[in-house]
Enzyme design. Structure first.
Site, short mmCIF file in Angstrom:
data_model
loop_
_atom_site.label_atom_id
_atom_site.label_comp_id
_atom_site.label_asym_id
_atom_site.label_seq_id
_atom_site.Cartn_x
_atom_site.Cartn_y
_atom_site.Cartn_z
N ASP A 295 0.88 -1.18 0.00
CA ASP A 295 0.00 0.00 0.00
C ASP A 295 0.91 1.22 0.00
O ASP A 295 1.03 1.92 1.01
CB ASP A 295 -0.91 -0.03 1.22
CG ASP A 295 -1.90 1.14 1.25
OD1 ASP A 295 -2.01 1.84 0.23
OD2 ASP A 295 -2.54 1.35 2.29
N CYS A 320 -3.26 4.59 -4.02
CA CYS A 320 -3.98 5.87 -4.00
C CYS A 320 -3.70 6.69 -5.25
O CYS A 320 -4.12 7.84 -5.35
CB CYS A 320 -3.61 6.66 -2.75
SG CYS A 320 -1.85 7.04 -2.60
N GLU A 354 -9.01 5.49 -5.11
CA GLU A 354 -8.18 4.41 -4.60
C GLU A 354 -8.50 3.17 -5.43
O GLU A 354 -9.65 2.96 -5.84
CB GLU A 354 -8.50 4.15 -3.13
CG GLU A 354 -7.41 3.47 -2.35
CD GLU A 354 -6.63 4.45 -1.47
OE1 GLU A 354 -5.80 3.97 -0.69
OE2 GLU A 354 -6.86 5.66 -1.58
#
Length: 362
Positions: A295, A320, A354
């Site tokens: 992430d 993101c 996202e």
């Protein structure tokens, strides 16, 4: 943070546009149709930051369009922020207007709330904070039922706690999280919960081990740890590492080893380029890694980290920034294919989104 152009009547069309854009970015990699996880139409942001703008003797909450700090947008409420933030806004304003100790040279306010009902307010000043401020802040915190952090140059005073407590449900189990003031947390709690459940399902039950890069406060670590034998998680922020360790303990998750290393440093360690004292007591060769979860920040994975993930049968990637996600997938496309992908609308009424993909070895 500028004020989103809030128009719930346009939400469905904007979400469809995002789905089309994500599908186009992933089309060169023969991705399946994205699963779409929508957001509440209002009151979805659990944190908000406001500058204060003086008019006469009164200060107002203010936001600005990007690149324009001369024309404030004055606010009495903020429909995209949580209902808790909207309840606190006028109460806090009344507090600083009624108290010279609280209002003098106050220039910025930050709210951090949770789905579980907790709240913390950060007050930033262009002056030293004294005993009078402490007394007034303690009284206000008690009246509002919140914690308060006061900040000025070289000072950080905490009334109550310097974190909020959140609870999120994944596959029927509730996980508790400490979310520290000043550290990164997902702003849209409802969509975050959907992301956690999607990642939990996409990883599936495994008999091997998981490597997690950029673990933050353990947001994904806690539920994913229940799917695998063991987890080795890395994070570089001291604040996030401290929160993650507390979250692991609070939830009774005992199969995670957490080390404070950057992804680049871990790559060096796994490649035996150099040893790290922070890995003392951890047998890297003893892990049977089948999956890696990443992430990363908006810049995506650097090329060396991207090459590291190629070693794993499964790469579970939350992004993101779909543009850098696509660039990373292009680097991995000769060895891995996209078996699942998803759009998570963390930021309604903006172009941001996202995304999640599960890459599996060809």
């Amino acid at each position: 943070m500028s004020r989103p152009h809030f128009d719930p009547s346009r939400y469905d069309a904007q979400l469809a546009e995002k789905k089309t854009r994500l599908a186009a970015l992933l089309a060169p990699f023969a991705a399946p149709e994205p699963e779409v996880f929508d957001s509440p139409r209002e009151h979805y942001r659990l944190r908000a930051e406001f500058r204060l703008w003086r008019e006469g003797e009164e200060r107002h909450y203010a936001m600005f369009e990007p690149g324009d700090k001369s024309r404030p947008i004055l606010l009495d409420d903020f429909p995209v922020a949580s209902e808790h933030i909207n309840r606190l806004m006028p109460q806090l304003k009344a507090g600083w207007q009624a108290s010279q100790a609280l209002g003098f040279k106050l220039f910025q306010v930050e709210f951090l709330t949770t789905l579980a009902g907790d709240a913390l307010i950060t007050l930033a000043y262009h002056r030293p904070l004294d005993e009078a401020w402490q007394v007034a802040a303690e009284q206000l915190a008690a009246e509002l039922g919140v914690s308060i952090v006061g900040r000025s140059r070289g000072q950080r005073l905490v009334i109550g706690r310097d974190y909020v407590e959140e609870e999120l449900t994944v596959a029927g189990r509730r996980f508790r999280y400490r979310q520290p003031e000043g550290a990164f947390t997902q702003p849209n709690g409802a969509v975050c919960e959907k992301m956690l459940n999607w990642a939990f399902e996409a990883l599936g039950p495994r008999e091997d081990d998981l490597l997690e890069l950029y673990c933050g406060n353990g947001n994904f670590t806690l539920p994913l740890a229940t799917r695998v034998r063991r987890v080795l998680a890395t994070e570089i922020s001291k604040t996030s590492v401290s929160a993650a360790l507390a979250n692991l303990a609070d939830n009774g998750v005992d199969n995670v080893a957490l080390v404070r290393l950057s992804s680049e440093e871990l790559t060096q360690a796994l490649n035996e380029v150099r040893p790290f004292r922070r890995l003392a007591g951890i047998d890297l060769k003893g892990y049977d890694f089948g999956s890696v979860f990443v992430d990363p920040p908006r810049a995506g994975m650097d090329p060396d980290t991207c090459e590291l993930t190629r070693r794993f049968s499964r790469i579970l990637y939350i992004s993101c920034n779909p543009e850098t996600l696509a660039a990373n997938i292009a680097q991995l496309g000769d060895t891995h294919r996209i078996s699942r992908c998803a759009l998570f609308d963390q930021f309604p009424y903006t172009h941001h989104m996202e995304a999640g993909v599960l890459l599996e070895r060809r």
